[in-house]
Design an enzyme around this catalytic site. Structure first.
Site, short mmCIF file in Angstrom:
data_model
loop_
_atom_site.label_atom_id
_atom_site.label_comp_id
_atom_site.label_asym_id
_atom_site.label_seq_id
_atom_site.Cartn_x
_atom_site.Cartn_y
_atom_site.Cartn_z
N HIS A 12 -2.00 3.37 11.79
CA HIS A 12 -0.91 4.09 12.42
C HIS A 12 0.30 4.06 11.48
O HIS A 12 0.34 3.29 10.55
CB HIS A 12 -0.55 3.48 13.78
N HIS A 27 4.02 4.80 5.22
CA HIS A 27 2.75 4.45 4.60
C HIS A 27 1.77 4.01 5.69
O HIS A 27 2.17 3.79 6.83
CB HIS A 27 2.94 3.30 3.59
#
Length: 181
Positions: free
Chosen positions: A34, A119
């Site tokens: 996620h 990221h």
């Protein structure tokens, strides 16, 4: 933010191939991938409604566009602590993260000290850091494209640490921009 199933599958393929090279590395399970816009940390149950109300007010003029591509390390490749997949995002992703910071800071939740850097964490390392065979395998795949996403919502996620690793549950979803027709 959730990532689309196609990107999750592509990243899962990468993780399986790299796990075969370095099984001792602490790999993130593909279902746990996620994008963290704000880490809130542990909060008492009675504070949850205030957090939900604050997040419900976060807005952006447009949905966010994300392209998942590239691989890298934090803080540096020589002695990495984190291996990540990169995200190229529309400029409003940083604005959205900043708006979430402002909304939660008003509730006494500390501001993140590091600049926002979108990221996907793929693995975590400790000494002896990054095995050379894994480094070579990652470099072979460094320019890979994993997929893209356009979304108008983010989620408040609860994390419970278990012996098998973190387990994530969506508490609430928050639309931050109008849905596109």
């Amino acid at each position: 933010m959730e990532i689309p199933s196609s990107a999750r599958e592509n990243l899962g393929d990468l993780l399986r191939s790299l796990r075969a090279v370095s099984p001792q590395t602490r790999w993130v399970r593909p279902e746990n991938l996620h994008i963290t816009l704000k880490f809130i940390g542990e909060v008492p149950q009675e504070n949850l409604a205030g957090i939900q109300n604050a997040l419900a007010g976060v807005r952006s003029e447009q949905p966010v566009t994300l392209d998942f591509r590239g691989l890298g390390f934090f803080p540096k490749e020589k002695h990495p602590r984190v291996f990540w997949a990169g995200i190229e995002a529309s400029p409003n992703l940083k604005l959205l993260a900043a708006e979430i910071e402002r909304a939660t800071e008003k509730l006494g939740i500390p501001r993140e000290q590091r600049p926002f850097s979108p990221h996907l964490t793929l693995a975590r390392f400790g000494p002896p850091w990054l095995p050379e065979n894994l480094r070579a395998s990652i470099q072979e795949r460094a320019a890979r494209d994993f997929g893209s996403l356009r979304t108008n919502q983010f989620h408040l996620i609860e994390s419970k640490l278990k012996p098998s690793g973190a387990e994530y549950t969506t508490v609430e979803s928050f639309p931050f921009a109008a849905a596109e027709a």
